[in-house]
Design an enzyme around this catalytic site. Structure first.
Site, PDB file in Angstrom:
ATOM      1  N   ASP A  20     -15.078  -0.933  21.429  1.00  0.00           N
ATOM      2  CA  ASP A  20     -13.766  -1.512  21.173  1.00  0.00           C
ATOM      3  C   ASP A  20     -12.844  -0.498  20.505  1.00  0.00           C
ATOM      4  O   ASP A  20     -13.294   0.340  19.710  1.00  0.00           O
ATOM      5  CB  ASP A  20     -13.927  -2.739  20.270  1.00  0.00           C
ATOM      6  CG  ASP A  20     -12.707  -3.635  20.265  1.00  0.00           C
ATOM      7  OD1 ASP A  20     -11.840  -3.462  21.146  1.00  0.00           O
ATOM      8  OD2 ASP A  20     -12.618  -4.497  19.388  1.00  0.00           O
ATOM      9  N   HIS A  37      -8.889   5.154  27.112  1.00  0.00           N
ATOM     10  CA  HIS A  37     -10.038   4.870  27.974  1.00  0.00           C
ATOM     11  C   HIS A  37     -10.728   6.170  28.394  1.00  0.00           C
ATOM     12  O   HIS A  37     -11.964   6.225  28.466  1.00  0.00           O
ATOM     13  CB  HIS A  37      -9.589   4.080  29.200  1.00  0.00           C
ATOM     14  CG  HIS A  37      -9.079   2.708  28.871  1.00  0.00           C
ATOM     15  ND1 HIS A  37      -9.783   1.827  28.073  1.00  0.00           N
ATOM     16  CD2 HIS A  37      -7.932   2.064  29.227  1.00  0.00           C
ATOM     17  CE1 HIS A  37      -9.099   0.697  27.957  1.00  0.00           C
ATOM     18  NE2 HIS A  37      -7.977   0.824  28.642  1.00  0.00           N
ATOM     19  N   LEU A 131     -34.764   6.560  29.163  1.00  0.00           N
ATOM     20  CA  LEU A 131     -33.851   5.562  28.603  1.00  0.00           C
ATOM     21  C   LEU A 131     -33.304   4.724  29.739  1.00  0.00           C
ATOM     22  O   LEU A 131     -32.975   5.250  30.805  1.00  0.00           O
ATOM     23  CB  LEU A 131     -32.686   6.245  27.865  1.00  0.00           C
ATOM     24  CG  LEU A 131     -31.523   5.345  27.424  1.00  0.00           C
ATOM     25  CD1 LEU A 131     -31.936   4.457  26.253  1.00  0.00           C
ATOM     26  CD2 LEU A 131     -30.287   6.174  27.040  1.00  0.00           C
TER      27      LEU A 131
END
Length: 241
Positions: A20, A37, A131
């Protein structure tokens, strides 16, 4: 890394991050939201690598919610193009680091070029095991649960599923990325205190930590601080149980 050599630190098996603050980061610098962004992509890159190095098994990044379609069309279009380019550019890096990519969210409504790029990442990284990186894109926690129930009902019609057999484990098997465990730690950047419809089913026992740092400024040191706080909380819980 510090935490890999400290036996007292508890590494979460599944980490979720609500990324955020991209827009506010850009606004504070007099830049367009698109710049925020773009900077957020760079932050995602370094945090994915950090999580792989720390031994975290699953990382889920909340990138675009089902509610985000209400944002201005130009911003949504830019996010779509950014994700498509990310999928193209980052595939070699994910392969090099042994990271498996999964899309967590609804495919319906996403443009075909994005789906094609993401599907290539999914297919070409499926054997990686260092991962698991889930990208929560076109994702909503309530939608995930609703979609799971719809799939179960469809299976019931086809296979004669007995409603009395429906339990929590059954629903969990039909969630997005169902092979992933419940989330242990959720970090939200930018100082907000809401889950915002993120991993609602899997977050039933998660620790939630918020930081005032905007996502583009989120560094490995902030991740380590959050993990230390998580360790303190789990240690206190164990002490009183």
């Amino acid at each position: 890394m510090e935490n890999m050599t400290n036996p007292d630190v508890i590494i979460p098996r599944h980490l979720g991050i609500i990324m955020d603050g991209n827009g506010r980061w850009a606004q504070a610098r007099g830049l367009p939201r698109s710049a925020g962004h773009q900077a957020g992509v760079q932050s995602a890159r370094r945090i994915i690598e950090a999580c792989a190095g720390l031994g975290i098994q699953v990382l889920t990044l909340y990138a675009f919610s089902t509610e985000n379609w209400s944002r201005p069309e130009a911003e949504v279009d830019y996010i779509m193009s950014l994700v498509e380019q990310y999928a193209i550019d980052e595939l070699p890096e994910l392969q090099r680091n042994g990271i498996r990519f999964q899309l967590m969210g609804r495919r319906e409504g996403l443009p075909n070029p994005i789906l094609n790029a993401l599907d290539r990442m999914i297919a070409q990284t499926c054997d990686n095991s260092r991962l698991i990186f889930n990208l929560a894109f076109n994702y909503g926690g309530r939608s995930e649960i609703a979609d799971a129930i719809k799939t179960i009902l469809t299976a019931a019609d086809q296979d004669g599923f007995d409603a009395s057999d429906l339990d929590e484990n059954t629903i969990a098997r039909y969630l997005y990325c169902s092979d992933c465990p419940d989330v242990d730690l959720i970090i939200r950047t930018s100082g907000e205190w809401r889950l915002s419809n993120f991993l609602l089913w899997r977050a039933s026992n998660a620790v939630f930590i918020t930081t005032p740092v905007y996502w583009p400024d989120f560094q490995q040191e902030h991740l380590l601080t959050a993990i230390r706080r998580y360790t303190q909380f789990i240690s206190m819980q164990d002490a009183v149980s």
